[in-house]
Scaffold this active site. Structure first.
Site: not given
Ligand code: PLP
Length: 375
Positions: A47, A270
């Site tokens: 994702k 800054y």
């Molecule tokens: C993002 C997500 C993961 C992966 O999590 P990590 O901590 O990056 O390994 C797994 N399951 C779900 C439902 C997620 O939303």
């Protein structure tokens, strides 16, 4: 410099000041670590543009690795994987909009079900196409973000099973604090196991999944046969004890654009929060918060890596540039490569100084930063 060919041919712009080198070999080795530690099948979570690493390239690199699913946030990401020519099954990690469901059925993507209403719509759409859609039952064992709560489950599953064009092939839940609260997480594993037992036992579900990276690395997997690692594939362990097993995938790089000597009493950046106390050689580097480097690390003692040395950032991070103290590094010159984070400066160190998490640093690297891939 990394190869700039395609970009420069298409865009009439100067070469990027900042780029991210992405080591696909390390990605695959981290996948092997996940596979070995888990012992079951994997859903690679890609994702948010594969955590900022580039969705299409990461999906293509993992397409031949016998992954059971790619986990994505939404149908837009699912489309991008398919348009890249990757045919691995796709699992939608979050809730879907009603308008998206026809495409999900048509393309045979796999949703997780949190309500009877959405299941009914999927069932109707699947019936209209004369297909049986595989879905997973989402269970809320403590995350509070989606899924059915445990007390209603037997009744809800019975309702789902009466929907002839759905096949409940999996059951999944999520861990909110696998890297923070071991006791709670152990109780979740036990609860998940009990839920599956009460719903008919392991054989009832082809896929049983609960773990993210921290859950996979830190806990006995019980009755689960699928795990959903994200962060660890990209080389960072949420549990520091496992960090040495993983290899760096993303190295964020830039270059020195200027080197000057400022006199004592001269402000840098800054707000003039840093003022030199002695003559100071200052390198200006071509990356800033406009590239996703967190401005919040200003003044927190963060370093960069130039010519084999750790050197401190001075003053506030600006949008496109930052300044670095190179007084003790006489050989630093314009054009030198700078590692902002990578194998020498752990990204976790930057996240900690920015008072955030590595997930946010990775996904915050902006499109201006060109991603360069090495096999
Ligand atoms: C993002 C997500 C993961 C992966 O999590 P990590 O901590 O990056 O390994 C797994 N399951 C779900 C439902 C997620 O939303």
């Amino acid at each position: 410099m990394p190869s700039l060919g395609a970009v420069n041919e298409i865009l009439p712009v100067s070469p990027p000041r900042a780029w991210a080198e992405i080591d696909l070999g390390a990605l695959k080795r981290n996948l092997a670590v996940a596979r070995e530690a888990f012992g079951g099948e994997l859903m690679a979570v890609v994702k948010a543009g594969a955590y900022g690493h580039g969705l299409e390239e990461i999906a293509k690199a993992l397409a031949s690795e016998e992954i059971a699913f790619f986990g994505v946030a939404n149908v837009g990401e699912a489309r991008r994987i398919r348009n890249a020519g990757v045919g691995t099954r796709i699992y939608l990690l979050g809730a879907t909009w009603s308008e998206e469901r026809e495409e999900i059925v048509a393309r045979d993507w796999t949703p997780c079900i949190s309500s009877i209403e959405e299941a009914e719509q999927f069932n109707r759409l699947a019936a209209a196409r004369g297909v049986r859609l595989k879905v997973h039952l989402a269970v809320d064992t403590g995350m509070g973000r989606g899924g059915f709560v445990a007390e209603h489950l037997p009744e809800k599953l019975a309702q789902l099973e009466r929907m002839e064009n759905l096949e409940v092939e999996g059951i999944g839940s999520h861990l909110p604090s696998a890297d923070e609260d071991e006791e709670f997480t152990l109780r979740q594993f036990a609860q998940f196991h009990a839920i599956i037992r009460d719903l008919g036992g392991e054989s009832r579900f082809r896929w049983r999944h609960l773990s993210n990276s921290a859950g996979l690395l830190g806990f006995d997997q019980g009755c689960c046969n699928l795990s959903r690692p994200g962060l660890m594939l990209y080389g960072v362990s949420p549990l520091p004890g496992f960090q040495e097993k993983l290899g760096t995938v993303m190295s964020l790089k830039s270059r020195v654009t200027l080197v000057r000597t400022l006199p004592a009493g001269h402000g840098v950046s800054y707000g003039r929060q840093f003022v030199t106390t002695q003559p100071t050689r200052v390198a200006t580097v071509g990356i800033g918060y406009g590239d996703g480097y967190p401005r919040h690390v200003s003044g927190k003692g963060a370093d960069v890596w130039i010519r084999g040395r750790r050197l401190p950032i001075l003053g506030r991070i600006t949008m496109d540039q930052m300044m670095v103290d190179v007084t003790g590094a006489g050989d630093v010159a314009e054009g030198d490569e700078v590692e902002i984070f990578g194998s020498n400066i752990p990204v976790a160190e930057i996240a900690e100084k920015a008072e955030t998490i590595v997930w946010e640093i990775f996904t915050g690297i902006t499109p201006r930063v060109m991603r360069c891939y090495k096999a």
